[in-house]
Motif scaffolding. Structure first.
Motif, short mmCIF file in Angstrom:
data_model
loop_
_atom_site.label_atom_id
_atom_site.label_comp_id
_atom_site.label_asym_id
_atom_site.label_seq_id
_atom_site.Cartn_x
_atom_site.Cartn_y
_atom_site.Cartn_z
N LYS A 131 0.85 -1.20 0.00
CA LYS A 131 0.00 0.00 0.00
C LYS A 131 0.88 1.24 0.00
CE LYS A 131 -2.03 -1.09 3.86
NZ LYS A 131 -2.95 -1.03 5.03
N THR A 132 0.38 2.33 -0.53
CA THR A 132 1.17 3.56 -0.58
C THR A 132 1.67 3.95 0.80
OG1 THR A 132 -0.06 4.39 -2.47
CG2 THR A 132 1.10 6.02 -1.15
N GLU A 133 0.86 3.76 1.82
CA GLU A 133 1.18 4.30 3.13
C GLU A 133 2.09 3.42 3.98
OE1 GLU A 133 -1.80 3.70 1.85
OE2 GLU A 133 -3.22 2.89 3.33
N ASP A 134 2.30 2.17 3.61
CA ASP A 134 3.07 1.28 4.46
C ASP A 134 4.29 0.70 3.75
OD1 ASP A 134 0.06 0.00 5.96
OD2 ASP A 134 1.47 1.47 6.76
N PHE A 135 5.42 0.70 4.47
CA PHE A 135 6.67 0.15 3.94
C PHE A 135 7.27 -0.69 5.06
CE2 PHE A 135 9.79 -0.52 1.02
CZ PHE A 135 10.97 0.19 1.12
N LEU A 136 7.37 -1.99 4.82
CA LEU A 136 7.84 -2.92 5.85
C LEU A 136 9.28 -3.34 5.58
CD1 LEU A 136 4.71 -5.26 6.13
CD2 LEU A 136 5.21 -3.16 7.40
N LEU A 137 10.06 -3.40 6.64
CA LEU A 137 11.44 -3.89 6.57
C LEU A 137 11.52 -5.16 7.39
CD1 LEU A 137 14.47 -3.35 5.78
CD2 LEU A 137 14.68 -2.28 8.04
N THR A 138 11.99 -6.24 6.76
CA THR A 138 12.08 -7.53 7.45
C THR A 138 13.52 -8.02 7.51
OG1 THR A 138 9.84 -8.17 6.81
CG2 THR A 138 11.35 -9.94 7.43
N LEU A 139 13.90 -8.42 8.70
CA LEU A 139 15.17 -9.12 8.91
C LEU A 139 14.79 -10.59 9.03
CD1 LEU A 139 15.35 -6.16 10.16
CD2 LEU A 139 17.28 -7.05 11.48
N GLU A 140 15.13 -11.37 8.03
CA GLU A 140 14.67 -12.76 7.98
C GLU A 140 15.22 -13.58 9.15
OE1 GLU A 140 12.40 -13.66 5.99
OE2 GLU A 140 12.42 -12.08 4.47
N SER A 141 16.46 -13.33 9.50
CA SER A 141 17.13 -14.03 10.59
C SER A 141 18.12 -13.05 11.21
CB SER A 141 17.84 -15.28 10.07
OG SER A 141 18.52 -15.94 11.11
N ALA A 142 17.69 -12.40 12.26
CA ALA A 142 18.47 -11.29 12.81
C ALA A 142 19.85 -11.73 13.30
CB ALA A 142 17.71 -10.64 13.95
N THR A 143 20.83 -10.88 13.06
CA THR A 143 22.19 -11.10 13.54
C THR A 143 22.62 -9.89 14.39
OG1 THR A 143 23.28 -10.00 11.69
CG2 THR A 143 22.72 -12.34 11.41
N SER A 144 23.65 -10.09 15.19
CA SER A 144 24.10 -9.01 16.08
C SER A 144 24.57 -7.79 15.29
CB SER A 144 25.21 -9.50 17.00
OG SER A 144 26.30 -9.99 16.24
N SER A 145 25.05 -8.02 14.06
CA SER A 145 25.52 -6.91 13.23
C SER A 145 24.37 -6.02 12.75
CB SER A 145 26.30 -7.42 12.02
OG SER A 145 25.45 -8.18 11.18
N GLN A 146 23.14 -6.49 12.94
CA GLN A 146 21.98 -5.70 12.56
C GLN A 146 21.43 -4.87 13.73
OE1 GLN A 146 19.82 -9.08 10.80
NE2 GLN A 146 20.00 -8.07 8.82
N THR A 147 22.11 -4.93 14.87
CA THR A 147 21.80 -4.00 15.95
C THR A 147 22.08 -2.59 15.47
OG1 THR A 147 22.22 -5.57 17.73
CG2 THR A 147 22.49 -3.23 18.26
N SER A 148 21.06 -1.74 15.50
CA SER A 148 21.20 -0.42 14.91
C SER A 148 19.96 0.41 15.21
CB SER A 148 21.38 -0.56 13.39
OG SER A 148 21.66 0.69 12.77
N VAL A 149 19.99 1.64 14.76
CA VAL A 149 18.79 2.47 14.76
C VAL A 149 18.33 2.58 13.31
CG1 VAL A 149 17.75 4.68 15.32
CG2 VAL A 149 19.59 3.77 16.77
N TYR A 150 17.07 2.25 13.08
CA TYR A 150 16.53 2.22 11.74
C TYR A 150 15.59 3.40 11.55
CZ TYR A 150 18.48 -2.43 11.39
OH TYR A 150 19.35 -3.48 11.36
N PHE A 151 15.81 4.11 10.44
CA PHE A 151 14.98 5.26 10.12
C PHE A 151 14.25 5.04 8.81
CE2 PHE A 151 15.86 8.37 13.30
CZ PHE A 151 17.13 8.08 13.76
N CYS A 152 12.99 5.41 8.84
CA CYS A 152 12.18 5.45 7.64
C CYS A 152 12.12 6.90 7.17
CB CYS A 152 10.78 4.94 7.94
SG CYS A 152 9.61 5.09 6.58
#
Lengths: 111, 113
Positions: free
Chosen positions: B70-91
């Protein structure tokens, strides 16, 4: 390829002193340049942008930046800083659909 | 913040688990972006979308997938999270002209243990 370089990771300055935060970019095409500010625990807020025209761009909170094509620079300046200007500042360049950021400069204003 | 809501705002998860972050906008902007912010790296683009079902990779897309139904929604998926993906995520969102600035959400702090 485009890149953005912010040479100073941290700039300490006393209150009411002038400040310049440096930004250099590399690009083979015309660029659109931006400065953003991030206050602690917040998202990024647009300070100013250069699209075309006058090379001196004025933004919010008394900041301004000068586009210099020959030196591929877009330095941010403020003649007199306040404690409230303490934040991280990001330079960015836009090409097609992407906005590429520099690594940021922490402006630390001391009383 | 320009009608952008990120959820959750904070999340702690374990290595190997799937994680989905949501970005919702009320501005009807065409472009949506996911960035991650890490000390010393600034903001790096993960994926972006230029319309419903139209997405493309950024500079650090490995380990991430996105969807925009949908125009209003954008999803980000980490299929199998790793420690290197510890972060702050901004849309972020923007309109098509190249001179249009991006407007950012307040971020999601993700910790992978």
């Amino acid at each position: 390829a485009q890149s953005v370089t912010q040479l100073d990771s941290q700039v300490p300055v006393f209150e009411e002193a002038p400040v310049e935060l440096r930004c250099n970019y590399s690009s083979s095409v015309s660029v659109y340049l931006f400065w953003y500010v991030q206050y602690p625990n917040q998202g990024l807020q647009l300070l100013l942008k250069y699209l075309s025209g006058s090379t001196l761009v004025k933004g919010i909170n008394g900041f301004e930046a000068e586009f210099n094509k020959s030196q591929t620079s877009f330095h941010l300046r403020k003649p007199s800083v306040h404690i409230s200007d303490t934040a991280e500042y990001f330079c960015a360049v836009r090409l097609t659909n992407k906005l590429i950021f520099g690594t940021g400069t922490l402006l630390a204003v001391q009383p | 913040d320009a009608g952008i809501t990120q959820s959750p705002r904070h999340k702690v998860t374990e290595t190997g688990t799937p994680v989905t972050l949501r970005c919702h906008q009320t501005e009807n902007h065409r472009y949506m972006y996911w960035y991650r912010q890490d000390p010393g790296h600034g903001l790096r683009l993960i994926h972006y979308s230029y319309g419903v079902k139209d997405t493309d990779k950024g500079e650090v897309s490995d380990g991430y997938s996105v969807s925009r139904s949908k125009t209003e929604d954008f999803l980000l998926t980490l299929e199998s999270a790793t420690s290197s993906q510890t972060s702050v995520y901004f849309c972020a969102i923007s309109e098509p002209p190249l001179g249009s600035p991006l407007h950012f959400g307040n971020g999601t702090r993700l910790t992978v243990t």
